[in-house]
Design an enzyme around this catalytic site. Structure first.
Site, PDB file in Angstrom:
ATOM      1  N   HIS A 239       0.927  -1.749   0.211  1.00  0.00           N
ATOM      2  CA  HIS A 239      -0.110  -0.045  -0.438  1.00  0.00           C
ATOM      3  C   HIS A 239       0.745   1.222  -0.351  1.00  0.00           C
ATOM      4  O   HIS A 239       1.163   1.953   0.781  1.00  0.00           O
ATOM      5  CB  HIS A 239      -1.062  -0.268   1.063  1.00  0.00           C
ATOM      6  CG  HIS A 239      -1.816   0.746   1.190  1.00  0.00           C
ATOM      7  ND1 HIS A 239      -3.062   0.752   1.711  1.00  0.00           N
ATOM      8  CD2 HIS A 239      -1.769   2.190   0.784  1.00  0.00           C
ATOM      9  CE1 HIS A 239      -3.789   1.980   1.508  1.00  0.00           C
ATOM     10  NE2 HIS A 239      -2.854   3.270   1.295  1.00  0.00           N
TER      11      HIS A 239
ATOM     12  N   HIS B  65       1.525   5.039  -1.639  1.00  0.00           N
ATOM     13  CA  HIS B  65       0.782   6.691  -2.749  1.00  0.00           C
ATOM     14  C   HIS B  65       2.235   7.072  -3.420  1.00  0.00           C
ATOM     15  O   HIS B  65       3.820   6.894  -2.410  1.00  0.00           O
ATOM     16  CB  HIS B  65      -0.137   7.701  -1.950  1.00  0.00           C
ATOM     17  CG  HIS B  65      -0.715   7.338  -1.202  1.00  0.00           C
ATOM     18  ND1 HIS B  65      -1.991   7.118  -1.504  1.00  0.00           N
ATOM     19  CD2 HIS B  65      -1.160   6.219  -0.006  1.00  0.00           C
ATOM     20  CE1 HIS B  65      -3.123   7.348  -1.016  1.00  0.00           C
ATOM     21  NE2 HIS B  65      -2.217   6.089  -0.019  1.00  0.00           N
ATOM     22  N   LEU B  66       2.651   7.072  -4.690  1.00  0.00           N
ATOM     23  CA  LEU B  66       3.778   7.175  -5.356  1.00  0.00           C
ATOM     24  C   LEU B  66       3.373   8.190  -6.436  1.00  0.00           C
ATOM     25  O   LEU B  66       4.233   9.964  -6.613  1.00  0.00           O
ATOM     26  CB  LEU B  66       4.423   6.662  -6.407  1.00  0.00           C
ATOM     27  CG  LEU B  66       4.423   4.903  -5.830  1.00  0.00           C
ATOM     28  CD1 LEU B  66       5.183   4.282  -7.077  1.00  0.00           C
ATOM     29  CD2 LEU B  66       5.782   4.550  -4.990  1.00  0.00           C
ATOM     30  N   ARG B  67       1.649   9.103  -6.087  1.00  0.00           N
ATOM     31  CA  ARG B  67       1.661  10.456  -6.452  1.00  0.00           C
ATOM     32  C   ARG B  67       1.968  10.844  -7.945  1.00  0.00           C
ATOM     33  O   ARG B  67       2.707   9.321  -8.745  1.00  0.00           O
ATOM     34  CB  ARG B  67       2.573  11.625  -5.618  1.00  0.00           C
ATOM     35  CG  ARG B  67       2.125  11.591  -4.087  1.00  0.00           C
ATOM     36  CD  ARG B  67       1.199  11.811  -4.276  1.00  0.00           C
ATOM     37  NE  ARG B  67       0.660  11.952  -2.798  1.00  0.00           N
ATOM     38  CZ  ARG B  67      -0.306  11.441  -2.156  1.00  0.00           C
ATOM     39  NH1 ARG B  67      -1.096  10.644  -1.933  1.00  0.00           N
ATOM     40  NH2 ARG B  67      -0.851  11.727  -0.485  1.00  0.00           N
TER      41      ARG B  67
ATOM     42  N   ASN C  30      -5.045   6.669  -5.726  1.00  0.00           N
ATOM     43  CA  ASN C  30      -6.548   8.762  -5.593  1.00  0.00           C
ATOM     44  C   ASN C  30      -5.203   9.465  -6.572  1.00  0.00           C
ATOM     45  O   ASN C  30      -5.376  10.267  -5.280  1.00  0.00           O
ATOM     46  CB  ASN C  30      -6.268   8.007  -3.786  1.00  0.00           C
ATOM     47  CG  ASN C  30      -4.560   8.396  -3.455  1.00  0.00           C
ATOM     48  OD1 ASN C  30      -4.157   7.973  -3.708  1.00  0.00           O
ATOM     49  ND2 ASN C  30      -4.893   9.062  -2.228  1.00  0.00           N
TER      50      ASN C  30
ATOM     51  N   LYS D 223     -10.012   0.319  -5.431  1.00  0.00           N
ATOM     52  CA  LYS D 223      -9.303   0.474  -4.279  1.00  0.00           C
ATOM     53  C   LYS D 223     -10.539   0.636  -3.919  1.00  0.00           C
ATOM     54  O   LYS D 223     -11.391   1.613  -4.437  1.00  0.00           O
ATOM     55  CB  LYS D 223      -8.686   1.194  -3.889  1.00  0.00           C
ATOM     56  CG  LYS D 223      -8.126   2.060  -3.108  1.00  0.00           C
ATOM     57  CD  LYS D 223      -7.331   1.212  -1.994  1.00  0.00           C
ATOM     58  CE  LYS D 223      -7.396   2.052  -0.686  1.00  0.00           C
ATOM     59  NZ  LYS D 223      -6.605   3.395   0.131  1.00  0.00           N
TER      60      LYS D 223
ATOM     61  N   HIS E  47     -10.507   1.365   2.012  1.00  0.00           N
ATOM     62  CA  HIS E  47      -9.833   2.230   3.171  1.00  0.00           C
ATOM     63  C   HIS E  47     -11.725   2.017   3.786  1.00  0.00           C
ATOM     64  O   HIS E  47     -12.467   2.748   3.614  1.00  0.00           O
ATOM     65  CB  HIS E  47     -10.144   3.315   2.580  1.00  0.00           C
ATOM     66  CG  HIS E  47      -9.102   4.494   3.619  1.00  0.00           C
ATOM     67  ND1 HIS E  47      -8.513   5.150   4.220  1.00  0.00           N
ATOM     68  CD2 HIS E  47     -10.367   4.997   4.411  1.00  0.00           C
ATOM     69  CE1 HIS E  47      -8.820   6.486   4.860  1.00  0.00           C
ATOM     70  NE2 HIS E  47      -9.916   6.184   5.257  1.00  0.00           N
TER      71      HIS E  47
ATOM     72  N   HIS F 186      -4.193  -0.333   5.863  1.00  0.00           N
ATOM     73  CA  HIS F 186      -4.135   0.137   7.462  1.00  0.00           C
ATOM     74  C   HIS F 186      -4.746   0.135   8.333  1.00  0.00           C
ATOM     75  O   HIS F 186      -5.401   1.333   8.574  1.00  0.00           O
ATOM     76  CB  HIS F 186      -3.762   1.596   6.557  1.00  0.00           C
ATOM     77  CG  HIS F 186      -5.007   2.057   5.789  1.00  0.00           C
ATOM     78  ND1 HIS F 186      -5.689   2.223   6.255  1.00  0.00           N
ATOM     79  CD2 HIS F 186      -4.144   2.767   4.488  1.00  0.00           C
ATOM     80  CE1 HIS F 186      -6.484   3.418   5.195  1.00  0.00           C
ATOM     81  NE2 HIS F 186      -5.626   3.946   4.346  1.00  0.00           N
TER      82      HIS F 186
ATOM     83  N   LEU G  38      -4.516   9.734   8.029  1.00  0.00           N
ATOM     84  CA  LEU G  38      -5.718   8.872   7.988  1.00  0.00           C
ATOM     85  C   LEU G  38      -5.738   7.474   7.660  1.00  0.00           C
ATOM     86  O   LEU G  38      -4.956   6.736   6.593  1.00  0.00           O
ATOM     87  CB  LEU G  38      -6.959   9.093   7.452  1.00  0.00           C
ATOM     88  CG  LEU G  38      -7.588  10.569   7.360  1.00  0.00           C
ATOM     89  CD1 LEU G  38      -8.350  11.453   6.589  1.00  0.00           C
ATOM     90  CD2 LEU G  38      -7.828  10.771   8.970  1.00  0.00           C
TER      91      LEU G  38
ATOM     92  N   ASP H 232       1.636   2.216   3.512  1.00  0.00           N
ATOM     93  CA  ASP H 232       0.589   4.211   3.236  1.00  0.00           C
ATOM     94  C   ASP H 232       1.085   5.256   3.049  1.00  0.00           C
ATOM     95  O   ASP H 232       0.860   6.237   3.746  1.00  0.00           O
ATOM     96  CB  ASP H 232      -0.202   4.018   4.626  1.00  0.00           C
ATOM     97  CG  ASP H 232      -1.716   5.011   3.785  1.00  0.00           C
ATOM     98  OD1 ASP H 232      -1.580   5.246   2.589  1.00  0.00           O
ATOM     99  OD2 ASP H 232      -2.092   5.398   4.756  1.00  0.00           O
TER     100      ASP H 232
ATOM    101  N   HIS I  42       2.758  14.907   1.477  1.00  0.00           N
ATOM    102  CA  HIS I  42       2.344  15.901   1.071  1.00  0.00           C
ATOM    103  C   HIS I  42       3.874  16.360   0.863  1.00  0.00           C
ATOM    104  O   HIS I  42       4.247  17.023   1.866  1.00  0.00           O
ATOM    105  CB  HIS I  42       1.440  16.527   1.546  1.00  0.00           C
ATOM    106  CG  HIS I  42       0.247  15.310   1.450  1.00  0.00           C
ATOM    107  ND1 HIS I  42      -0.746  15.623   0.972  1.00  0.00           N
ATOM    108  CD2 HIS I  42      -0.747  14.404   2.177  1.00  0.00           C
ATOM    109  CE1 HIS I  42      -1.849  14.311   0.885  1.00  0.00           C
ATOM    110  NE2 HIS I  42      -1.394  13.699   1.433  1.00  0.00           N
TER     111      HIS I  42
ATOM    112  N   ALA J 128      -3.519  14.708   5.153  1.00  0.00           N
ATOM    113  CA  ALA J 128      -3.580  14.028   5.861  1.00  0.00           C
ATOM    114  C   ALA J 128      -2.381  12.882   4.943  1.00  0.00           C
ATOM    115  O   ALA J 128      -2.763  13.050   3.842  1.00  0.00           O
ATOM    116  CB  ALA J 128      -4.586  13.208   5.912  1.00  0.00           C
TER     117      ALA J 128
HETATM  118  C1  NCD Z   1      -3.208   8.793   2.095  1.00  0.00           C
HETATM  119  C2  NCD Z   1      -3.108  10.234   0.644  1.00  0.00           C
HETATM  120  O1  NCD Z   1      -2.638  10.915   1.152  1.00  0.00           O
HETATM  121  O2  NCD Z   1      -3.270  10.099  -0.147  1.00  0.00           O
HETATM  122  N1  NCD Z   1      -3.297  10.029   3.433  1.00  0.00           N
HETATM  123  C3  NCD Z   1      -3.440   9.412   4.250  1.00  0.00           C
HETATM  124  O3  NCD Z   1      -3.319  10.269   5.646  1.00  0.00           O
HETATM  125  N2  NCD Z   1      -3.138   7.860   4.373  1.00  0.00           N
HETATM  126  C4  NCD Z   1      -4.925   8.984   1.858  1.00  0.00           C
HETATM  127  C5  NCD Z   1      -5.286   7.368   2.702  1.00  0.00           C
HETATM  128  O4  NCD Z   1      -4.449   6.280   1.924  1.00  0.00           O
HETATM  129  O5  NCD Z   1      -5.771   7.652   3.277  1.00  0.00           O
HETATM  130 ZN    ZN Z   2      -3.255   5.579   1.234  1.00  0.00          ZN
END
Ligand code: NCD
Ligand code: ZN
Length: 343
Positions: free
Chosen positions: A13, A15-17, A41, A98, A135, A173, A218, A246, A250, A262
């Site tokens: 899990h 997030h690579l953006r 996302n 997802k 989620h 998560h 989150l 996770d 940011h 978050a």
């Molecule tokens: C994640 C994100 O920033 O994409 N943020 C987080 O707090 N985990 C989104 C997510 O997985 O809830």
């Molecule tokens: Zn996530």
């Protein structure tokens, strides 16, 4: 010096953006993990097979030369995801879909408003063997934020798992004892990922000495009893639990703001942080199964043959990392970490 050789881990899990942010964070994940389950996302979200394959190409194009890393792709479910899209995705090698309850977290506005609306799509997923990644938090603003995961289990997840008995589900998560109890008591085909922050910190970390935006993610950090229960469960070698950082970068500006985003960035130490948690629990011998075996078994993918070496050789995490035109504050910024990834 103490060292630990592990089968190369996978991050189930992350997030690579995209764009410059992707270029900034991808090398950290690719240096540690053989594979990663890439969350969809983006803005706009990755809702179609075609978008997922294009995103995969952008990731591959940004990989450091010689990196042995495979991005595993996911689709973002909406109220309107048709069953045919699932069949297309499966044929194209996409591994999971997802489920973001609409409004639950960062870039979840297009998420699902009521899971019963997508029952036909979930049925197709079960039929073709696509994994549902959830989620797990209710979004009702009346529900206390620390109760949203537990409430989701009874209101949404347990009924969903019972309606779709063949559907394989990852409860992403997890943060509470209620989630652990659900996963361990559930039928076959249900697993969960656990982040480093939920093993290492409790909710006091959000307020230690003042408001700590870099500890806000989150699902939000929970009370100590939940952290302790999660750590005991992974240390006990539960085969249903596996590694999912996770890591969610940011820009510093977006975190240190009146309304901060978050997400905790942890990819710079994505295996090292877990080593610290497992060591604290006296369970370093369980780290390899959690990090490299349980997830692969759940997803029906081969085990990685390569290894990584961790040495007990403290290093200092940078205060900031470059993030395109912005900068990023990594978890444990400016602090010391006990375990180091050997080159
Ligand atoms: C994640 C994100 O920033 O994409 N943020 C987080 O707090 N985990 C989104 C997510 O997985 O809830
Ligand atoms: Zn996530």
């Amino acid at each position: 010096m103490k060292s630990l050789v592990l089968r190369r881990p996978d991050d189930w899990h992350v997030h690579l953006r995209d764009g410059a942010a992707l270029a900034a964070v991808l090398p950290f994940t690719a240096a540690r993990f053989a594979r990663a389950m890439v969350m969809p996302n983006l803005n706009p979200p990755v809702t179609t097979t075609r978008q997922a394959l294009e995103y995969r190409e952008r990731i591959r194009a940004r990989l450091p030369a010689g990196a042995a890393f495979e991005p595993l792709m996911t689709l973002y479910l909406t109220d309107a995801t048709p069953p045919e899209e699932i069949t297309r995705a499966k044929a194209a090698g996409i591994v999971g879909c997802k489920l973001y309850p609409a409004g639950a977290t960062t870039h979840s506005d297009a998420g699902v408003t009521d899971v019963r609306r997508i029952d036909a799509t979930l049925a197709r997923m079960a039929e073709v063997g696509m994994v549902l990644q959830v989620h797990g938090e209710v979004t009702d603003p009346q529900v206390d934020i620390f109760e949203r995961e537990a409430r989701f289990i009874e209101a949404v997840l347990a009924p969903l798992a019972a309606r779709h008995l063949q559907l394989r589900i990852v409860f992403e998560h997890i943060t509470t004892r209620a989630a652990l109890d659900f996963v361990h008591g559930a039928r076959a085909g249900i697993g969960a990922t656990v982040t480093p922050q939920h093993l290492l910190m409790n909710r006091n970390a959000l307020f230690a000495g003042g408001l700590q935006p870099h500890h806000y993610c989150l699902p939000v950090l929970k009370a100590e009893e939940h952290r302790a229960a999660l750590l005991a469960a992974v240390a006990g070698g539960s085969p249903r639990l596996f590694l999912g950082t996770d890591s969610a970068p940011h820009a510093r500006r977006a975190k240190e703001a009146a309304c901060g985003c978050a997400g905790i960035f942890s990819a710079h130490a994505g295996i090292e942080l877990y080593a610290e948690a497992f060591e604290a629990a006296g369970a370093l011998d369980q780290l390899e199964a959690f990090a490299a075996l349980n997830g692969a078994a759940f997803y029906g993918l081969p085990r990685n043959e390569a290894t990584v070496t961790l040495t007990r050789d403290a290093w200092r995490v940078p205060e900031r990392l470059p993030f395109g035109d912005e900068e990023l504050v990594p978890l444990r910024a400016g602090e010391s970490l006990a375990w180091r990834l050997a080159a």
